[in-house]
Design an enzyme around this catalytic site. Structure first.
Site, mmCIF file in Angstrom:
data_model
loop_
_atom_site.group_PDB
_atom_site.id
_atom_site.type_symbol
_atom_site.label_atom_id
_atom_site.label_comp_id
_atom_site.label_asym_id
_atom_site.label_seq_id
_atom_site.Cartn_x
_atom_site.Cartn_y
_atom_site.Cartn_z
ATOM 1 N N ASP A 47 42.404 34.491 34.383
ATOM 2 C CA ASP A 47 41.615 33.494 33.646
ATOM 3 C C ASP A 47 40.185 33.993 33.433
ATOM 4 O OD1 ASP A 47 40.617 33.173 36.203
ATOM 5 O OD2 ASP A 47 41.056 31.019 36.349
ATOM 6 N N SER A 48 39.871 35.186 33.962
ATOM 7 C CA SER A 48 38.600 35.848 33.629
ATOM 8 C C SER A 48 38.503 36.067 32.122
ATOM 9 C CB SER A 48 38.492 37.194 34.350
ATOM 10 O OG SER A 48 39.657 37.972 34.162
ATOM 11 N N ASP A 86 47.891 34.093 35.454
ATOM 12 C CA ASP A 86 46.969 33.283 36.255
ATOM 13 C C ASP A 86 47.160 31.811 35.913
ATOM 14 O OD1 ASP A 86 45.097 33.451 38.225
ATOM 15 O OD2 ASP A 86 43.475 34.202 36.956
ATOM 16 N N LYS A 116 49.634 33.552 39.749
ATOM 17 C CA LYS A 116 48.583 33.583 40.777
ATOM 18 C C LYS A 116 47.879 32.237 40.783
ATOM 19 C CE LYS A 116 44.537 35.884 40.266
ATOM 20 N NZ LYS A 116 43.578 34.763 40.362
ATOM 21 N N GLU A 185 38.774 37.851 47.366
ATOM 22 C CA GLU A 185 37.631 38.099 46.470
ATOM 23 C C GLU A 185 36.312 37.836 47.180
ATOM 24 O OE1 GLU A 185 37.909 36.490 42.525
ATOM 25 O OE2 GLU A 185 35.816 36.977 42.069
HETATM 26 O O1 KIV Z 1 40.934 36.077 36.641
HETATM 27 C C1 KIV Z 1 40.825 37.197 37.160
HETATM 28 O O2 KIV Z 1 40.591 38.199 36.506
HETATM 29 C C2 KIV Z 1 40.998 37.277 38.605
HETATM 30 C C3 KIV Z 1 40.740 38.611 39.254
HETATM 31 C C4 KIV Z 1 39.320 38.948 39.212
HETATM 32 C C5 KIV Z 1 41.320 38.681 40.607
HETATM 33 O O3 KIV Z 1 41.337 36.330 39.223
#
Ligand code: KIV
Length: 289
Positions: A47-48, A86, A116, A185
């Site tokens: 979700d980044s 995610d 995740k 993290e």
């Molecule tokens: O959303 C994401 O990219 C993440 C990673 C930084 C682990 O959760």
């Protein structure tokens, strides 16, 4: 394809063998293909993307449909790497039922091979139910960006004995609930080492030091796409931000100056005689003229 498709068992074996796991974020088909070919084990449709693709200040506005869209693109071109979708903010926090349905969509419609979710013991029951439904779950503890307002910013977590013990307990609970891996993290390296030793499943660190079973980074950070973003935990392997700008400036210069397109980029009235016909499509399926 270099090797067989990575799955939860491949990763478990890597931990047992002391072989490091590599994970990166990917949001589109072109990057998925490149990273897959480079031998990355896990591609996270993180979700980044809300920050690096959509330009938001945090990950909170990302929707399930956003992750689905990007996950489909990544899944289409990742042959070896495991694809993890995610679970975005509020796709699983309201109820177990919503979480189950959201994860199901990521697998069924998004081509994800695992999901995740952020958080510790509070999401153990959801993890247990997902695993029972046949969906592998990756946990994520420490700095959990979906709780940025609760945490008071993007800050290092697990400092001090109580906070450290809570994270170790969270990791144990998630592993017992069936999570096949756990992202750690922004926590002290020594705490990450203790968690890695305390749980039977692989830990994958970002800003968590070298003792984790694997490492993950946001691909745009590794490539140096944003010159202004220089956090301690990122190593830049490239300076693509600068290189892309330079390339585009050159293009602007050449178009304005009439240097591009040159004669070699132009079609003639009659097609040239060729000894062999070029393939009509590139490897990515793009049509050549
Ligand atoms: O959303 C994401 O990219 C993440 C990673 C930084 C682990 O959760």
């Amino acid at each position: 394809m270099n090797g067989r498709k990575v799955n939860i068992h491949t990763l478990a074996k890597k931990k047992a063998a002391g072989e490091k796991i590599t994970m990166l974020t990917a949001y589109d088909a072109t990057f998925a293909h490149l990273l897959d070919e480079a031998g990355i084990d896990v591609l996270l449709v993180g979700d980044s993307l809300g920050m690096v693709v959509q330009g938001h200040a945090n990950t909170l506005p990302v929707t399930l449909d956003d992750i689905l869209y990007h996950s489909r693109a990544v899944a289409r071109r990742s042959q070896r790497a495991q694809v993890v979708g995610d679970m975005p903010f509020m796709s699983y926090q309201a109820s177990l039922e919503e979480g189950l349905r959201a994860a199901g969509r990521l697998v069924k419609e998004g081509g994800a091979e695992a999901v995740k979710l952020e958080g510790g013991a509070e999401h153990a029951e959801l993890a247990r139910r997902l695993v029972r439904a046949g969906i592998p779950v990756m946990g994520h503890i420490g700095l959990t960006p979906q709780s940025v307002h609760q945490l008071g910013g993007f800050k290092v977590q697990g400092r001090g004995q109580d906070a450290a013990e809570r994270l170790i307990e969270d990791a144990r609970t998630l592993a017992e609930a069936g999570c096949y891996a756990i992202v750690l993290e922004a926590i002290p390296a020594e705490l990450a080492r203790r968690i890695t030793e305390a749980v039977p499943v692989p830990t994958i660190g970002i800003g968590a030091g070298p003792h984790c079973d694997g490492q993950v980074l946001v691909i745009y950070d590794l490539l140096g796409m944003d010159e202004t973003f220089r956090p301690t935990f990122v190593k830049r392997y490239e300076n693509l931000g600068v290189r892309i700008r330079t390339a585009v400036e050159e293009y602007v210069h050449e178009v304005k100056g009439g240097m591009f397109p040159g004669p070699e980029h132009c079609f003639e009235d009659k097609p040239k005689e060729r000894a062999t016909e070029p393939a009509p499509y590139s490897a990515a399926g793009r049509r050549y003229f």
